[in-house]
Scaffold this active site. Structure first.
Site, PDB file in Angstrom:
ATOM      1  CB  SER A  27      -0.909   0.053   1.288  1.00  7.82           C
ATOM      2  OG  SER A  27      -1.760  -1.101   1.277  1.00  7.82           O
TER       3      SER A  27
HETATM    4  N1  SAH Z   1      -0.778  -5.198   3.776  1.00  5.06           N
HETATM    5  C1  SAH Z   1      -0.136  -5.566   2.817  1.00  5.06           C
HETATM    6  C2  SAH Z   1      -0.861  -4.932   1.366  1.00  5.06           C
HETATM    7  C3  SAH Z   1      -1.928  -5.897   0.991  1.00  5.06           C
HETATM    8  S1  SAH Z   1      -2.339  -6.090  -0.763  1.00  5.06           S
HETATM    9  C4  SAH Z   1       1.168  -4.853   2.849  1.00  5.06           C
HETATM   10  O1  SAH Z   1       1.448  -3.975   3.717  1.00  5.06           O
HETATM   11  O2  SAH Z   1       2.140  -5.089   1.728  1.00  5.06           O
HETATM   12  C5  SAH Z   1      -3.618  -7.312  -0.273  1.00  5.06           C
HETATM   13  C6  SAH Z   1      -3.128  -8.703   0.307  1.00  5.06           C
HETATM   14  O3  SAH Z   1      -4.420  -9.406   0.454  1.00  5.06           O
HETATM   15  C7  SAH Z   1      -2.460  -9.652  -0.910  1.00  5.06           C
HETATM   16  O4  SAH Z   1      -1.205  -9.889  -0.315  1.00  5.06           O
HETATM   17  C8  SAH Z   1      -3.573 -10.609  -1.154  1.00  5.06           C
HETATM   18  O5  SAH Z   1      -2.923 -11.813  -1.529  1.00  5.06           O
HETATM   19  C9  SAH Z   1      -4.151 -10.796   0.167  1.00  5.06           C
HETATM   20  N2  SAH Z   1      -5.403 -11.395   0.181  1.00  5.06           N
HETATM   21  C10 SAH Z   1      -6.388 -11.248  -0.510  1.00  5.06           C
HETATM   22  N3  SAH Z   1      -7.485 -11.997  -0.029  1.00  5.06           N
HETATM   23  C11 SAH Z   1      -7.410 -12.439   1.090  1.00  5.06           C
HETATM   24  C12 SAH Z   1      -7.930 -13.451   1.997  1.00  5.06           C
HETATM   25  N4  SAH Z   1      -9.053 -13.863   1.529  1.00  5.06           N
HETATM   26  N5  SAH Z   1      -7.072 -13.667   3.008  1.00  5.06           N
HETATM   27  C13 SAH Z   1      -6.124 -13.354   3.285  1.00  5.06           C
HETATM   28  N6  SAH Z   1      -5.458 -12.382   2.504  1.00  5.06           N
HETATM   29  C14 SAH Z   1      -5.887 -12.066   1.172  1.00  5.06           C
END
Ligand code: SAH
Length: 234
Positions: free
Chosen positions: A81
């Protein structure tokens, strides 16, 4: 607003992998211009983001862009992000040092590291195995002992360690997963990008009061979607 130059000696607990380095100036500029100047005031959040080596959470080829004012790719179509969004969401949770926090969507691990600098325990769930493994390895390298990673669908939360003082969802959904509401403490806060479109959502802050959620909208954001159960039958 001018930020004081902060010393790093007050953080002896984490190995010097988080010590001042040749990116220190870039981090100070990022925190001053993109975060403090836009109104984020929580010193714990500002200090954490000054300290953490954000460039370690992106691929080496992208390190010179790690402090830019936008998200960056981290592989598998996912993103780390934008620094301001990390700061805004973290501040909104009004964290205290003995809190236990659940994050859904570990991704690069950067948001979890920011939380881990502020609170006692961080539990983070990632649905993509490769990303979960990579983040866990990095947490070990950086010396974080208060982050637990789980490779699973975060829709169901992490019952074993619940209830949590705060929950942060960093992938978008069109509803708040009921399991997460249940695993939030009374008086606890949950933040999630809520929306039905693929590209834009409303950052939504919910506080649990008398078992009900009090909801506040915080503005537009663009997150990658939550996959798995969140998308079934909706
Ligand atoms: N917090 C992260 C950015 C998140 S990007 C950072 O600091 O880099 C969103 C993430 O959510 C992705 O890695 C994606 O694979 C994950 N994601 C998507 N659906 C999900 C689910 N149902 N459970 C857990 N993670 C999930």
């Amino acid at each position: 607003m001018i930020l004081p130059l902060l010393g790093f000696s007050q953080y002896p607990s984490i190995e010097n992998t988080n010590a001042p380095d040749d990116m220190t100036n870039q981090r100070q500029k990022m925190v001053r211009e993109q975060i403090a100047n836009r109104g984020v005031k929580d010193k714990k959040v500002l200090d954490a983001m000054l300290k953490i080596h954000r460039h370690r959470f992106v691929d080496e080829s992208l390190r010179d862009k790690a402090h830019n004012d936008h998200p960056l790719p981290i592989g598998e179509g996912q993103t780390i992000s934008q620094p301001y969004v990390v700061a805004l969401m973290t501040e909104a949770l009004k964290l205290k040092s003995d809190d236990r926090v659940l994050e859904i969507g570990t991704g690069s691990g950067y948001q979890a590291a920011v939380l881990a600098e502020i609170v006692k325990e961080v539990y983070t769930i990632e649905i993509r195995k490769g990303l979960a493994g990579k983040a866990e390895k990095l947490f070990n390298e950086l010396g974080y002992k208060n982050i637990k990673v789980k490779y699973a669908d975060g829709y169901f939360g992490w019952t074993e360690y619940s209830p949590f003082d705060a929950i942060i969802v960093t992938a978008s959904a069109n509803h708040i997963p009921p399991f997460l509401i249940r695993q939030l403490k009374e008086g606890g806060r949950l933040i999630i990008p809520l929306g039905s479109t693929l590209y834009y959502q409303t950052l939504t802050l919910a506080t649990k009061k008398g078992g009900e959620l009090e909801v506040e909208q915080m503005g537009g954001v663009a997150f990658v979607p939550m996959i798995g159960e969140a998308q079934k039958g909706r």
